[in-house]
Design a protein around this motif. Structure first.
Motif, PDB file in Angstrom:
ATOM      1  N   THR A 201       3.522 -61.320   9.169  1.00  9.94           N
ATOM      2  CA  THR A 201       4.457 -62.443   9.299  1.00  9.94           C
ATOM      3  C   THR A 201       5.525 -62.158  10.349  1.00  9.94           C
ATOM      4  O   THR A 201       6.198 -63.068  10.830  1.00  9.94           O
ATOM      5  CB  THR A 201       5.150 -62.755   7.952  1.00  9.94           C
ATOM      6  OG1 THR A 201       5.916 -61.614   7.535  1.00  9.94           O
ATOM      7  CG2 THR A 201       4.119 -63.107   6.889  1.00  9.94           C
ATOM      8  N   GLN A 202       5.668 -60.866  10.706  1.00 11.73           N
ATOM      9  CA  GLN A 202       6.670 -60.481  11.693  1.00 11.73           C
ATOM     10  C   GLN A 202       6.087 -60.356  13.106  1.00 11.73           C
ATOM     11  O   GLN A 202       6.798 -59.988  14.039  1.00 11.73           O
ATOM     12  CB  GLN A 202       7.296 -59.135  11.296  1.00 11.73           C
ATOM     13  CG  GLN A 202       7.886 -59.116   9.904  1.00 11.73           C
ATOM     14  CD  GLN A 202       8.347 -57.720   9.522  1.00 11.73           C
ATOM     15  OE1 GLN A 202       9.207 -57.126  10.176  1.00 11.73           O
ATOM     16  NE2 GLN A 202       7.772 -57.171   8.466  1.00 11.73           N
ATOM     17  N   VAL A 203       4.793 -60.639  13.250  1.00 11.92           N
ATOM     18  CA  VAL A 203       4.131 -60.527  14.547  1.00 11.92           C
ATOM     19  C   VAL A 203       3.902 -61.934  15.097  1.00 11.92           C
ATOM     20  O   VAL A 203       3.345 -62.789  14.405  1.00 11.92           O
ATOM     21  CB  VAL A 203       2.783 -59.788  14.428  1.00 11.92           C
ATOM     22  CG1 VAL A 203       2.130 -59.658  15.803  1.00 11.92           C
ATOM     23  CG2 VAL A 203       2.990 -58.407  13.809  1.00 11.92           C
ATOM     24  N   SER A 204       4.337 -62.163  16.318  1.00 13.90           N
ATOM     25  CA  SER A 204       4.190 -63.498  16.907  1.00 13.90           C
ATOM     26  C   SER A 204       2.776 -63.749  17.392  1.00 13.90           C
ATOM     27  O   SER A 204       2.040 -62.812  17.731  1.00 13.90           O
ATOM     28  CB  SER A 204       5.168 -63.659  18.077  1.00 13.90           C
ATOM     29  OG  SER A 204       4.902 -62.697  19.085  1.00 13.90           O
ATOM     30  N   ASP A 205       2.396 -65.019  17.419  1.00 10.16           N
ATOM     31  CA  ASP A 205       1.123 -65.471  17.992  1.00 10.16           C
ATOM     32  C   ASP A 205      -0.096 -64.879  17.297  1.00 10.16           C
ATOM     33  O   ASP A 205      -1.107 -64.579  17.938  1.00 10.16           O
ATOM     34  CB  ASP A 205       1.060 -65.145  19.494  1.00 10.16           C
ATOM     35  CG  ASP A 205       2.153 -65.854  20.271  1.00 10.16           C
ATOM     36  OD1 ASP A 205       2.506 -66.984  19.901  1.00 10.16           O
ATOM     37  OD2 ASP A 205       2.661 -65.272  21.243  1.00 10.16           O
ATOM     38  N   VAL A 206      -0.023 -64.696  15.982  1.00 11.55           N
ATOM     39  CA  VAL A 206      -1.205 -64.299  15.220  1.00 11.55           C
ATOM     40  C   VAL A 206      -1.379 -65.251  14.046  1.00 11.55           C
ATOM     41  O   VAL A 206      -0.408 -65.796  13.520  1.00 11.55           O
ATOM     42  CB  VAL A 206      -1.120 -62.839  14.705  1.00 11.55           C
ATOM     43  CG1 VAL A 206      -1.009 -61.860  15.857  1.00 11.55           C
ATOM     44  CG2 VAL A 206       0.004 -62.660  13.722  1.00 11.55           C
ATOM     45  N   GLU A 207      -2.626 -65.442  13.638  1.00  5.62           N
ATOM     46  CA  GLU A 207      -2.945 -66.296  12.503  1.00  5.62           C
ATOM     47  C   GLU A 207      -4.004 -65.615  11.653  1.00  5.62           C
ATOM     48  O   GLU A 207      -5.065 -65.237  12.159  1.00  5.62           O
ATOM     49  CB  GLU A 207      -3.478 -67.647  12.989  1.00  5.62           C
ATOM     50  CG  GLU A 207      -3.947 -68.563  11.864  1.00  5.62           C
ATOM     51  CD  GLU A 207      -4.691 -69.786  12.365  1.00  5.62           C
ATOM     52  OE1 GLU A 207      -5.066 -70.628  11.516  1.00  5.62           O
ATOM     53  OE2 GLU A 207      -4.937 -69.892  13.585  1.00  5.62           O
ATOM     54  N   VAL A 208      -3.708 -65.403  10.383  1.00  6.95           N
ATOM     55  CA  VAL A 208      -4.694 -64.830   9.463  1.00  6.95           C
ATOM     56  C   VAL A 208      -5.616 -65.955   9.014  1.00  6.95           C
ATOM     57  O   VAL A 208      -5.197 -66.880   8.319  1.00  6.95           O
ATOM     58  CB  VAL A 208      -4.017 -64.162   8.248  1.00  6.95           C
ATOM     59  CG1 VAL A 208      -5.079 -63.640   7.274  1.00  6.95           C
ATOM     60  CG2 VAL A 208      -3.105 -63.024   8.701  1.00  6.95           C
ATOM     61  N   VAL A 209      -6.885 -65.886   9.428  1.00  6.17           N
ATOM     62  CA  VAL A 209      -7.826 -66.964   9.120  1.00  6.17           C
ATOM     63  C   VAL A 209      -8.675 -66.678   7.892  1.00  6.17           C
ATOM     64  O   VAL A 209      -9.398 -67.549   7.413  1.00  6.17           O
ATOM     65  CB  VAL A 209      -8.742 -67.250  10.323  1.00  6.17           C
ATOM     66  CG1 VAL A 209      -7.923 -67.754  11.500  1.00  6.17           C
ATOM     67  CG2 VAL A 209      -9.547 -66.013  10.716  1.00  6.17           C
TER      68      VAL A 209
ATOM     69  N   ARG B 188       1.767 -53.544  15.269  1.00  7.10           N
ATOM     70  CA  ARG B 188       2.044 -54.433  16.392  1.00  7.10           C
ATOM     71  C   ARG B 188       1.425 -53.891  17.678  1.00  7.10           C
ATOM     72  O   ARG B 188       0.843 -54.647  18.460  1.00  7.10           O
ATOM     73  CB  ARG B 188       3.552 -54.605  16.572  1.00  7.10           C
ATOM     74  CG  ARG B 188       3.929 -55.560  17.709  1.00  7.10           C
ATOM     75  CD  ARG B 188       5.407 -55.856  17.692  1.00  7.10           C
ATOM     76  NE  ARG B 188       6.208 -54.638  17.788  1.00  7.10           N
ATOM     77  CZ  ARG B 188       7.523 -54.616  17.710  1.00  7.10           C
ATOM     78  NH1 ARG B 188       8.203 -55.725  17.497  1.00  7.10           N
ATOM     79  NH2 ARG B 188       8.185 -53.470  17.815  1.00  7.10           N
ATOM     80  N   GLN B 189       1.505 -52.584  17.867  1.00  7.20           N
ATOM     81  CA  GLN B 189       0.920 -51.968  19.056  1.00  7.20           C
ATOM     82  C   GLN B 189      -0.601 -52.138  19.072  1.00  7.20           C
ATOM     83  O   GLN B 189      -1.200 -52.441  20.117  1.00  7.20           O
ATOM     84  CB  GLN B 189       1.277 -50.486  19.089  1.00  7.20           C
ATOM     85  CG  GLN B 189       0.780 -49.747  20.317  1.00  7.20           C
ATOM     86  CD  GLN B 189       1.105 -48.277  20.213  1.00  7.20           C
ATOM     87  OE1 GLN B 189       0.576 -47.568  19.358  1.00  7.20           O
ATOM     88  NE2 GLN B 189       1.989 -47.807  21.079  1.00  7.20           N
ATOM     89  N   ALA B 190      -1.227 -51.960  17.897  1.00  8.23           N
ATOM     90  CA  ALA B 190      -2.679 -52.102  17.811  1.00  8.23           C
ATOM     91  C   ALA B 190      -3.112 -53.532  18.115  1.00  8.23           C
ATOM     92  O   ALA B 190      -4.119 -53.767  18.792  1.00  8.23           O
ATOM     93  CB  ALA B 190      -3.163 -51.690  16.419  1.00  8.23           C
ATOM     94  N   ILE B 191      -2.360 -54.493  17.625  1.00 10.03           N
ATOM     95  CA  ILE B 191      -2.687 -55.901  17.880  1.00 10.03           C
ATOM     96  C   ILE B 191      -2.537 -56.221  19.364  1.00 10.03           C
ATOM     97  O   ILE B 191      -3.393 -56.908  19.948  1.00 10.03           O
ATOM     98  CB  ILE B 191      -1.803 -56.822  17.023  1.00 10.03           C
ATOM     99  CG1 ILE B 191      -2.184 -56.684  15.552  1.00 10.03           C
ATOM    100  CG2 ILE B 191      -1.942 -58.281  17.467  1.00 10.03           C
ATOM    101  CD1 ILE B 191      -1.262 -57.407  14.599  1.00 10.03           C
ATOM    102  N   GLU B 192      -1.490 -55.711  19.977  1.00  8.21           N
ATOM    103  CA  GLU B 192      -1.287 -55.969  21.399  1.00  8.21           C
ATOM    104  C   GLU B 192      -2.384 -55.317  22.229  1.00  8.21           C
ATOM    105  O   GLU B 192      -2.840 -55.873  23.230  1.00  8.21           O
ATOM    106  CB  GLU B 192       0.085 -55.470  21.846  1.00  8.21           C
ATOM    107  CG  GLU B 192       1.232 -56.330  21.344  1.00  8.21           C
ATOM    108  CD  GLU B 192       1.028 -57.799  21.673  1.00  8.21           C
ATOM    109  OE1 GLU B 192       0.749 -58.124  22.843  1.00  8.21           O
ATOM    110  OE2 GLU B 192       1.128 -58.634  20.749  1.00  8.21           O
ATOM    111  N   ARG B 193      -2.818 -54.133  21.812  1.00 11.47           N
ATOM    112  CA  ARG B 193      -3.905 -53.483  22.549  1.00 11.47           C
ATOM    113  C   ARG B 193      -5.198 -54.290  22.407  1.00 11.47           C
ATOM    114  O   ARG B 193      -5.938 -54.481  23.371  1.00 11.47           O
ATOM    115  CB  ARG B 193      -4.118 -52.059  22.048  1.00 11.47           C
ATOM    116  CG  ARG B 193      -5.168 -51.356  22.877  1.00 11.47           C
ATOM    117  CD  ARG B 193      -5.389 -49.924  22.470  1.00 11.47           C
ATOM    118  NE  ARG B 193      -6.373 -49.341  23.351  1.00 11.47           N
ATOM    119  CZ  ARG B 193      -7.175 -48.346  23.018  1.00 11.47           C
ATOM    120  NH1 ARG B 193      -7.087 -47.800  21.818  1.00 11.47           N
ATOM    121  NH2 ARG B 193      -8.046 -47.868  23.872  1.00 11.47           N
ATOM    122  N   ALA B 194      -5.466 -54.778  21.185  1.00  9.90           N
ATOM    123  CA  ALA B 194      -6.655 -55.594  20.974  1.00  9.90           C
ATOM    124  C   ALA B 194      -6.580 -56.883  21.782  1.00  9.90           C
ATOM    125  O   ALA B 194      -7.568 -57.330  22.368  1.00  9.90           O
ATOM    126  CB  ALA B 194      -6.801 -55.913  19.487  1.00  9.90           C
TER     127      ALA B 194
END
Length: 249
Positions: free
Chosen positions: A21-29, A108-114
């Motif tokens: 919820t603290q990470v921008s531009d992501v959606e749990v589908v 957050r770092q892992a998501i940005e890398r992905a």
């Protein structure tokens, strides 16, 4: 980024959901509780990224990742309580490997890398028919094609390099560049004093290594200054440890 969360522990899913919820531009589908559900959810939901546990009922996370079609697979970030699977995780080309309890900064770092890897792969697909670089023989850098022409990436600014099918990703401190080249060609070009090959699909600048992790069975991974983990291939371990002046037990 559309995310699928996979873990057989409800508390782990709740923690990941809260952190996201603290990470921008992501959606749990979607969420899945075991390997079978995970494989079905990936096929049905087509997520961009899967946060995937390893030890689960029915099918392990490693088995799920290995079974996904390479052309259509989402990015994978493993989330586990065990370090011993790290080498196996990178063999299936995972974007990152997080240990529980997951820290927000690493998530957050892992998501940005992905996100970056996914964008790079998309760019590679679009550039499949693009013309070759006009200055590919530059001994001290790379001329990388961009939308408006070409930019030069000096060798001295590259922290590490990873393979991406027929392309490579040149990672610098500020951004990543995609370039069409083979790892064999890069090995001929890389100055041995500055860059070392640590895997069949990776080069690393030794000066950027801040930690070496033992993974068991004589395997290691390198943690770079920005927190990225780079697996060392079994056949490269001795050369890498010698280069870093390490001595194995």
């Amino acid at each position: 980024m559309r995310l699928l969360l996979v873990d057989d522990e409800p508390a782990a899913l709740e923690r990941l959901s809260a952190l996201l919820t603290q990470v921008s531009d992501v959606e749990v589908v979607g969420q899945a509780r075991n390997g079978r559900e995970a494989a079905e959810a990936v096929e049905a939901l087509k997520p961009d990224l899967v946060l995937l546990d390893i030890q689960m009922p029915e099918r392990s996370g490693l088995d799920v990742a290995a079974g996904l079609p390479l052309e259509e697979r989402p990015e994978i970030v493993f989330v586990t309580a065990f370090e011993l699977y790290a080498a196996d995780a990178f063999e299936v080309e995972a974007a990152d490997y997080l240990l529980k309890p997951v820290r927000f900064d690493r998530l957050r770092q892992a998501i940005e890398r992905a996100r970056r890897r996914r964008a790079m792969r998309a760019a590679a697909a679009r550039a499949e028919d693009a013309a070759a670089s006009p200055a590919d023989e530059d001994p001290d850098g790379f001329w990388v094609q961009v939308r408006t022409g070409y930019v030069r990436v000096p060798l001295g600014e590259i922290d590490w390099i990873e393979a991406a099918k027929d392309y490579v990703l040149l990672h610098t401190a500020t951004r990543s560049h995609i370039h069409r080249a083979t790892m064999t060609a890069l090995e001929r070009k890389m100055p041995p004093a500055e860059m070392i090959r640590v895997h069949r699909s990776a080069f690393v600048r030794p000066a950027k290594v801040k930690e070496v992790k033992r993974l068991g069975k004589g395997l290691i991974s390198l943690v770079l200054e920005d927190g990225v983990n780079v697996a060392v291939g079994p056949s490269y371990v001795n050369a890498v440890t010698e280069r870093l002046a390490l001595y194995q037990d």
